[in-house]
Scaffold this motif. Structure first.
Motif, mmCIF file in Angstrom:
data_model
loop_
_atom_site.group_PDB
_atom_site.id
_atom_site.type_symbol
_atom_site.label_atom_id
_atom_site.label_comp_id
_atom_site.label_asym_id
_atom_site.label_seq_id
_atom_site.Cartn_x
_atom_site.Cartn_y
_atom_site.Cartn_z
ATOM 1 N N SER A 43 33.371 -22.174 1.450
ATOM 2 C CA SER A 43 34.071 -21.044 0.845
ATOM 3 C C SER A 43 35.256 -21.573 0.056
ATOM 4 O O SER A 43 35.705 -22.698 0.270
ATOM 5 N N TYR A 44 35.747 -20.770 -0.863
ATOM 6 C CA TYR A 44 36.953 -21.154 -1.604
ATOM 7 C C TYR A 44 37.902 -19.956 -1.665
ATOM 8 O O TYR A 44 37.472 -18.800 -1.618
ATOM 9 N N ARG A 45 39.189 -20.265 -1.765
ATOM 10 C CA ARG A 45 40.209 -19.223 -1.742
ATOM 11 C C ARG A 45 40.704 -18.947 -3.153
ATOM 12 O O ARG A 45 40.994 -19.872 -3.907
ATOM 13 N N ARG A 46 40.766 -17.663 -3.492
ATOM 14 C CA ARG A 46 41.285 -17.276 -4.804
ATOM 15 C C ARG A 46 42.021 -15.951 -4.678
ATOM 16 O O ARG A 46 41.462 -14.962 -4.198
ATOM 17 N N LYS A 47 43.290 -15.968 -5.076
ATOM 18 C CA LYS A 47 44.140 -14.779 -5.053
ATOM 19 C C LYS A 47 44.143 -14.103 -3.677
ATOM 20 O O LYS A 47 44.138 -12.875 -3.564
ATOM 21 N N GLY A 48 44.125 -14.926 -2.627
ATOM 22 C CA GLY A 48 44.237 -14.399 -1.278
ATOM 23 C C GLY A 48 42.919 -14.027 -0.626
ATOM 24 O O GLY A 48 42.901 -13.632 0.548
ATOM 25 N N TYR A 49 41.802 -14.130 -1.356
ATOM 26 C CA TYR A 49 40.487 -13.788 -0.824
ATOM 27 C C TYR A 49 39.650 -15.059 -0.654
ATOM 28 O O TYR A 49 39.806 -16.022 -1.410
ATOM 29 N N TRP A 50 38.748 -15.025 0.319
ATOM 30 C CA TRP A 50 37.835 -16.141 0.539
ATOM 31 C C TRP A 50 36.433 -15.756 0.080
ATOM 32 O O TRP A 50 35.832 -14.816 0.610
ATOM 33 N N PHE A 51 35.928 -16.478 -0.901
ATOM 34 C CA PHE A 51 34.589 -16.241 -1.448
ATOM 35 C C PHE A 51 33.657 -17.372 -1.037
ATOM 36 O O PHE A 51 34.090 -18.520 -0.867
ATOM 37 N N GLU A 52 32.371 -17.049 -0.913
ATOM 38 C CA GLU A 52 31.389 -18.079 -0.600
ATOM 39 C C GLU A 52 31.047 -18.876 -1.862
ATOM 40 O O GLU A 52 30.901 -18.301 -2.944
ATOM 41 N N THR A 53 30.905 -20.187 -1.699
ATOM 42 C CA THR A 53 30.532 -21.042 -2.815
ATOM 43 C C THR A 53 29.057 -20.900 -3.140
ATOM 44 O O THR A 53 28.665 -20.830 -4.296
ATOM 45 N N GLY A 54 28.227 -20.880 -2.104
ATOM 46 C CA GLY A 54 26.790 -20.836 -2.353
ATOM 47 C C GLY A 54 26.072 -20.040 -1.289
ATOM 48 O O GLY A 54 26.106 -18.812 -1.292
ATOM 49 N N ALA A 55 25.421 -20.736 -0.341
ATOM 50 C CA ALA A 55 24.622 -20.073 0.687
ATOM 51 C C ALA A 55 25.444 -19.028 1.425
ATOM 52 O O ALA A 55 26.625 -19.224 1.682
ATOM 53 N N THR A 56 24.814 -17.905 1.757
ATOM 54 C CA THR A 56 25.578 -16.799 2.322
ATOM 55 C C THR A 56 25.027 -16.295 3.647
ATOM 56 O O THR A 56 25.580 -15.380 4.224
ATOM 57 N N THR A 57 23.933 -16.843 4.127
ATOM 58 C CA THR A 57 23.434 -16.466 5.443
ATOM 59 C C THR A 57 23.102 -17.745 6.195
ATOM 60 O O THR A 57 22.796 -18.771 5.583
ATOM 61 N N LEU A 58 23.172 -17.687 7.493
ATOM 62 C CA LEU A 58 23.032 -18.886 8.304
ATOM 63 C C LEU A 58 21.871 -18.724 9.272
ATOM 64 O O LEU A 58 21.831 -17.795 10.070
ATOM 65 N N VAL A 59 20.920 -19.654 9.214
ATOM 66 C CA VAL A 59 19.845 -19.737 10.193
ATOM 67 C C VAL A 59 19.756 -21.188 10.669
ATOM 68 O O VAL A 59 20.396 -22.072 10.109
ATOM 69 N N PRO A 414 26.397 -21.773 -15.050
ATOM 70 C CA PRO A 414 26.075 -23.123 -14.582
ATOM 71 C C PRO A 414 27.065 -24.179 -15.061
ATOM 72 O O PRO A 414 27.328 -25.160 -14.354
ATOM 73 N N GLY A 415 27.628 -23.972 -16.264
ATOM 74 C CA GLY A 415 28.624 -24.915 -16.766
ATOM 75 C C GLY A 415 29.856 -24.967 -15.893
ATOM 76 O O GLY A 415 30.402 -26.048 -15.615
ATOM 77 N N ALA A 416 30.290 -23.801 -15.422
ATOM 78 C CA ALA A 416 31.453 -23.754 -14.521
ATOM 79 C C ALA A 416 31.118 -24.392 -13.184
ATOM 80 O O ALA A 416 31.929 -25.119 -12.598
ATOM 81 N N TRP A 417 29.898 -24.120 -12.715
ATOM 82 C CA TRP A 417 29.456 -24.733 -11.451
ATOM 83 C C TRP A 417 29.456 -26.251 -11.567
ATOM 84 O O TRP A 417 29.898 -26.952 -10.673
ATOM 85 N N GLU A 418 28.961 -26.769 -12.686
ATOM 86 C CA GLU A 418 28.937 -28.221 -12.892
ATOM 87 C C GLU A 418 30.359 -28.784 -12.949
ATOM 88 O O GLU A 418 30.643 -29.854 -12.413
ATOM 89 N N PHE A 419 31.268 -28.049 -13.593
ATOM 90 C CA PHE A 419 32.650 -28.509 -13.724
ATOM 91 C C PHE A 419 33.310 -28.631 -12.351
ATOM 92 O O PHE A 419 33.992 -29.622 -12.059
ATOM 93 N N TRP A 420 33.113 -27.646 -11.487
ATOM 94 C CA TRP A 420 33.809 -27.634 -10.204
ATOM 95 C C TRP A 420 33.131 -28.499 -9.152
ATOM 96 O O TRP A 420 33.785 -29.127 -8.331
ATOM 97 N N THR A 421 31.790 -28.539 -9.153
ATOM 98 C CA THR A 421 31.086 -29.264 -8.097
ATOM 99 C C THR A 421 30.629 -30.647 -8.537
ATOM 100 O O THR A 421 30.272 -31.470 -7.692
ATOM 101 N N ARG A 422 30.565 -30.883 -9.846
ATOM 102 C CA ARG A 422 30.068 -32.131 -10.430
ATOM 103 C C ARG A 422 28.558 -32.305 -10.239
ATOM 104 O O ARG A 422 28.021 -33.362 -10.551
ATOM 105 N N ARG A 423 27.861 -31.286 -9.751
ATOM 106 C CA ARG A 423 26.409 -31.390 -9.622
ATOM 107 C C ARG A 423 25.770 -31.415 -11.009
ATOM 108 O O ARG A 423 26.068 -30.557 -11.842
#
Length: 484
Positions: A43-59, A414-423
């Motif tokens: 997750s990442y924090r922005r303006k006081g909120y926590w958002f999920e980066t990718g996967a959102t359910t856990l099994v 996808p460009g923003a995703w590549e910028f932040w994650t380097r994937r």
């Protein structure tokens, strides 16, 4: 800095390997280029909120599944909350299909929506295959085979039940639907295709039965929500690593890996690191760029996929006023006409739990939205606002929230995703399944057959938190098998 094992990246596969190796007394250093751990499962924090980066359910916490293996071997405890209803799928005709977590309830729902023909036999078959796949995966941790010892150990661990899975590697999910007389059922085919896309990253004709049946049945296992976001899935693993003498270095981007006579030298943005062993937890397309040794590059080349065979994502993070308590937090919405510019035909949205005040204050919730973009390098988004508005309209039309409840919207390409994650290419979800690549042809955990290894969502077994957890188990197992 000197370590027994230097691990590149802190995705969940990498952290799994780190924890298991630290448990065996090795000094482990995790090198993470970002300021948060967890890779695509955080997750990442922005303006006081926590958002999920990718996967959102856990099994993966059920018996004979990878996360359960990790917890049982380390004693790590996770702060999770089981979901009664894993997800809903909203079809083009307006029907909502509830993916119940129990097989009998789910078969009843599938028959209600799609008719009785073939449904029971199809889902009982898929569930049986998926259970055997998970059980076999943890019995065969020397798979895929890449040396004589793997072959010997795999042979010793063979059970008759494992052999029944072999034909499934040669059948696609299209073949399975044909077998149960469901291939001409267009609404069901569309349903299965869009479910496969968010789990196996591809469609019926390309996904083999073993991966496809397992992917389609993930809602039939215990599904969990992590209060505070998936970063709280990662933190207990890091705490365990620290107790075992390991550490993580943030803002430490690895730029080059060189083989030395006694180990490896890693050039990073924070200086040099030396280690006896290396595990790359980043995608193959990124890993190959770090190794200057031509032999290693050549060995990886046959396994690399270009942008034209990968998926990126258009993502949105919403802040909403909380409505009445939600029974279902995860929804997939079909968009048969396709979204503007990118053509995606489904949207996935996950809401935070209304009582989760770690991610948003009381009276508000956050939501993570994503939709696939095939060949992300080719799709340079020109009109982000148009896609954003189209997605919001789709979600509003299905009544998932009301317009007046929207407090803020932010989106990323996808460009923003590549910028932040380097994937590379901003690719998400790992390598898609393709029919010509059998499980034993996927890249195994050995990188150079000397002391460098791989894990993550672009090597066997691939996507999802349970899949990358398993890849970390296999990488740790093969390192120990080879050298201890």
């Amino acid at each position: 800095m000197k370590y027994d094992v230097a691990i590149i990246g802190s995705g969940f596969g990498a952290l799994t390997a780190a924890a298991l190796l630290a448990r065996r007394g090795l000094k482990v250093g995790v090198l993470e280029q970002a300021k948060y751990p967890g890779g695509c499962a955080t997750s990442y924090r922005r303006k006081g909120y926590w958002f999920e980066t990718g996967a959102t359910t856990l099994v993966g916490l059920d018996e004979h599944m990878p996360l359960r293996y990790l917890l049982d071997h380390t004693g790590i405890q996770l702060p999770v909350q089981q979901l009664e209803l894993p997800m809903q799928v909203h079809l083009p005709d307006g029907k909502a299909v509830t993916r119940y977590g129990h097989l009998e309830e789910w078969i009843g729902e599938a028959e209600r929506v799609f008719g009785q023909r073939g449904q029971r036999a199809f889902w009982e078959h898929c569930y049986q295959v998926s259970r055997q796949v998970w059980r076999t995966s943890l019995q065969q941790t020397s798979f895929p085979i890449s040396n004589a010892k793997d072959l010997l150990l795999s042979g010793l661990r063979v059970r008759p039940s494992q052999l029944t899975l072999l034909p499934g590697a040669f059948r696609t999910m299209e073949d399975v639907l044909r077998k149960y007389d469901l291939l001409q059922h267009e609404p069901f085919v569309d349903f299965v295709n869009e479910q496969l896309l968010i789990t196996a990253q591809n469609y019926l004709p390309e996904v083999n039965e073993l991966f496809g049946a397992t992917a389609l049945c993930y809602t039939l296992y215990s599904n969990y929500y992590v209060p505070g976001g998936l970063i709280n899935l990662v933190k207990p693993v890091l705490a365990y690593l620290g107790r075992q003498g390991g550490e993580i270095k943030y803002g430490c981007a690895v730029q080059e890996v060189k083989k030395l006579a006694t180990g490896y030298q890693l050039r990073t943005s924070k200086g040099e690191v030396q280690s006896r062993f290396v595990i790359s937890g980043i995608p193959l397309n990124n890993t190959v760029q770090l190794f200057s040794e031509e032999k290693v590059r050549q060995r990886l080349q046959p396994y690399l996929l270009g942008s034209e065979r990968l998926n990126g994502a258009f993502t949105m993070s919403l802040v909403l006023r909380a409505q009445e308590a939600r029974q279902v937090l995860h929804h997939q919405v079909h968009v048969p006409q396709g979204l503007p510019e990118i053509g995606s035909k489904s949207v996935f949205i996950s809401f935070s739990h209304p009582q989760d005040t770690q991610r948003a204050p009381a009276g508000e919730v956050v939501a993570s939205v994503s939709t696939h973009i095939h060949h992300p390098q080719q799709h340079l988004i020109q009109h982000k606002g148009a896609i954003e508005q189209a997605i919001l309209e789709v979600l509003l039309q299905r009544g998932l929230f009301r317009r007046e409840h929207i407090l803020s919207v932010q989106s990323a390409t996808p460009g923003a995703w590549e910028f932040w994650t380097r994937r590379a290419y901003g690719a998400v979800g790992g390598y898609p399944q393709y029919r010509h690549t059998k499980p034993w042809q996927m890249k195994d955990a050995r990188l150079d057959h000397r002391g460098a290894y791989l894990c993550g969502d672009t090597v066997y077994p691939g996507q999802g938190i349970p899949g990358v957890c398993l890849s970390g188990i296999i990488a740790a197992n093969k390192l120990l098998q080879d050298h201890f």
